[in-house]
Scaffold this active site. Structure first.
Site, PDB file in Angstrom:
ATOM      1  N   HIS A 154      32.656  18.037  30.024  1.00 45.79           N
ATOM      2  CA  HIS A 154      32.981  19.426  30.357  1.00 45.79           C
ATOM      3  C   HIS A 154      33.796  19.448  31.652  1.00 45.79           C
ATOM      4  CE1 HIS A 154      32.565  23.747  30.404  1.00 45.79           C
ATOM      5  NE2 HIS A 154      32.261  23.655  31.685  1.00 45.79           N
ATOM      6  N   ASN A 176      28.569  15.060  25.815  1.00 46.27           N
ATOM      7  CA  ASN A 176      29.740  15.942  25.871  1.00 46.27           C
ATOM      8  C   ASN A 176      30.401  15.826  27.236  1.00 46.27           C
ATOM      9  OD1 ASN A 176      31.484  18.171  25.101  1.00 46.27           O
ATOM     10  ND2 ASN A 176      30.271  19.469  26.461  1.00 46.27           N
ATOM     11  N   ALA A 192      40.126  12.536  36.032  1.00 45.52           N
ATOM     12  CA  ALA A 192      38.731  12.176  36.364  1.00 45.52           C
ATOM     13  C   ALA A 192      37.887  12.106  35.092  1.00 45.52           C
ATOM     14  CB  ALA A 192      38.151  13.192  37.350  1.00 45.52           C
ATOM     15  N   SER A 217      42.667  13.727  24.294  1.00 45.37           N
ATOM     16  CA  SER A 217      42.963  12.743  25.355  1.00 45.37           C
ATOM     17  C   SER A 217      41.687  12.033  25.809  1.00 45.37           C
ATOM     18  CB  SER A 217      43.689  13.401  26.532  1.00 45.37           C
ATOM     19  OG  SER A 217      42.830  14.203  27.283  1.00 45.37           O
ATOM     20  N   MET A 224      35.354  22.184  20.298  1.00 50.73           N
ATOM     21  CA  MET A 224      35.186  23.533  20.822  1.00 50.73           C
ATOM     22  C   MET A 224      34.389  24.420  19.874  1.00 50.73           C
ATOM     23  SD  MET A 224      36.518  22.848  23.631  1.00 50.73           S
ATOM     24  CE  MET A 224      36.901  24.287  24.612  1.00 50.73           C
ATOM     25  N   ARG A 225      33.252  23.916  19.456  1.00 49.09           N
ATOM     26  CA  ARG A 225      32.422  24.674  18.519  1.00 49.09           C
ATOM     27  C   ARG A 225      30.971  24.521  18.971  1.00 49.09           C
ATOM     28  NH1 ARG A 225      33.782  27.076  14.188  1.00 49.09           N
ATOM     29  NH2 ARG A 225      35.916  26.348  14.334  1.00 49.09           N
TER      30      ARG A 225
HETATM   31  C1  GAR Z   1      38.776  18.583  28.111  1.00 45.98           C
HETATM   32  O1  GAR Z   1      39.193  19.066  29.361  1.00 45.98           O
HETATM   33  C2  GAR Z   1      37.280  18.744  27.935  1.00 45.98           C
HETATM   34  O2  GAR Z   1      36.572  18.547  29.116  1.00 45.98           O
HETATM   35  C3  GAR Z   1      37.189  20.185  27.480  1.00 45.98           C
HETATM   36  O3  GAR Z   1      38.253  20.337  26.572  1.00 45.98           O
HETATM   37  C4  GAR Z   1      39.309  19.463  26.965  1.00 45.98           C
HETATM   38  C5  GAR Z   1      39.718  18.645  25.772  1.00 45.98           C
HETATM   39  O4  GAR Z   1      40.832  17.877  26.051  1.00 45.98           O
HETATM   40  N1  GAR Z   1      35.923  20.474  26.876  1.00 45.98           N
HETATM   41  C6  GAR Z   1      35.258  21.611  27.047  1.00 45.98           C
HETATM   42  O5  GAR Z   1      35.697  22.563  27.661  1.00 45.98           O
HETATM   43  C7  GAR Z   1      33.890  21.660  26.372  1.00 45.98           C
HETATM   44  N2  GAR Z   1      33.094  22.713  26.906  1.00 45.98           N
HETATM   45  P1  GAR Z   1      41.164  16.596  25.200  1.00 45.98           P
HETATM   46  O6  GAR Z   1      41.205  17.056  23.738  1.00 45.98           O
HETATM   47  O7  GAR Z   1      42.512  16.162  25.673  1.00 45.98           O
HETATM   48  O8  GAR Z   1      40.095  15.573  25.450  1.00 45.98           O
END
Ligand code: GAR
Length: 207
Positions: free
Chosen positions: A114, A112, A178, A18, A95-96
């Site tokens: 977070h 990135n 957000a 997303s 997520m790696r």
């Molecule tokens: C998001 O909330 C992002 O901030 C988080 O994974 C989700 C991915 O959602 N990332 C982390 O936790 C990285 N440490 P998305 O695939 O819908 O963008």
């Protein structure tokens, strides 16, 4: 802004994408300084791949499961990035944990997102942990990527009030809204050179 004058960006994802979608949507605006040239996933079944292709963006999996080691997998991801011509990289739910070598190759050019107000709650399950800690404010952060997990210099943040009846899911949903606001803004700042990574763990902003 003509397509050719926009800065080429690759997005790395692992799942639904997303945030990737928010970056792509922003990049379609003529005045936005970046164009998304490639989406790469470490998971073959990441939903974000199809979503990106729907916008006509080259999207491919470089699946970790098809490689013997982290080194060979990262080498293939780097090859895919280089082949795309991308100058900057946006991790969007990738997520790696990246190796020091990979991080160094894109120092100051990789960012990135977070789902917490870093330096609070690096790692996983950020919404559950914010609720368990009794936080009244939570949020999200865009930062430069450094070797430490979720540790790099902060570029942009947005705070989100925690409601008394929030669950991890309701809080995650508001934080995600957000995220979709700050990520396109932060990427634009980075490619325009309005913010850069310094060696002392902070970001330097051009006023
Ligand atoms: C998001 O909330 C992002 O901030 C988080 O994974 C989700 C991915 O959602 N990332 C982390 O936790 C990285 N440490 P998305 O695939 O819908 O963008």
């Amino acid at each position: 802004m003509s397509i050719a004058s926009k800065t080429a960006v690759a997005i790395l994802i692992s799942g639904r994408g997303s945030n990737m979608g928010a970056l792509i949507a922003a990049s379609l605006d003529d005045t936005y300084p970046a164009r998304i040239v490639s989406v790469i996933s470490d998971k073959a079944d990441a939903a974000g791949l199809e979503h990106a292709r729907g916008f006509g963006i080259a999207a491919r999996a470089v699946a970790r499961s098809e490689f013997d080691s982290k080194e060979t997998h990262e080498a293939a991801v780097r090859e895919a990035i280089e082949a795309s011509g991308a100058k900057f990289i946006a991790l969007a739910g990738y997520m790696r944990l990246l190796s020091a070598e990979f991080v160094r190759a894109y120092e100051g050019r990789m960012i990135n997102i977070h789902p917490s107000l870093l330096p609070a709650f690096p790692g996983l399950a950020t919404h559950e942990r914010a609720l368990a800690a009794g936080c009244r404010v939570h949020g999200c952060t865009v930062h430069f990527v450094t070797e430490g997990m979720d540790e790099g210099p902060i570029i942009e943040q947005e705070a989100v009030r925690v409601a008394l009846d929030d669950t991890a899911d309701t809080l995650a949903a508001r934080v995600l809204e957000a995220e979709h606001r700050i990520y396109p803004k932060a990427l634009a700042m980075v490619v325009r050179g309005e913010v850069r990574m310094t060696g002392d763990g902070t970001s330097q902003f051009r006023h």
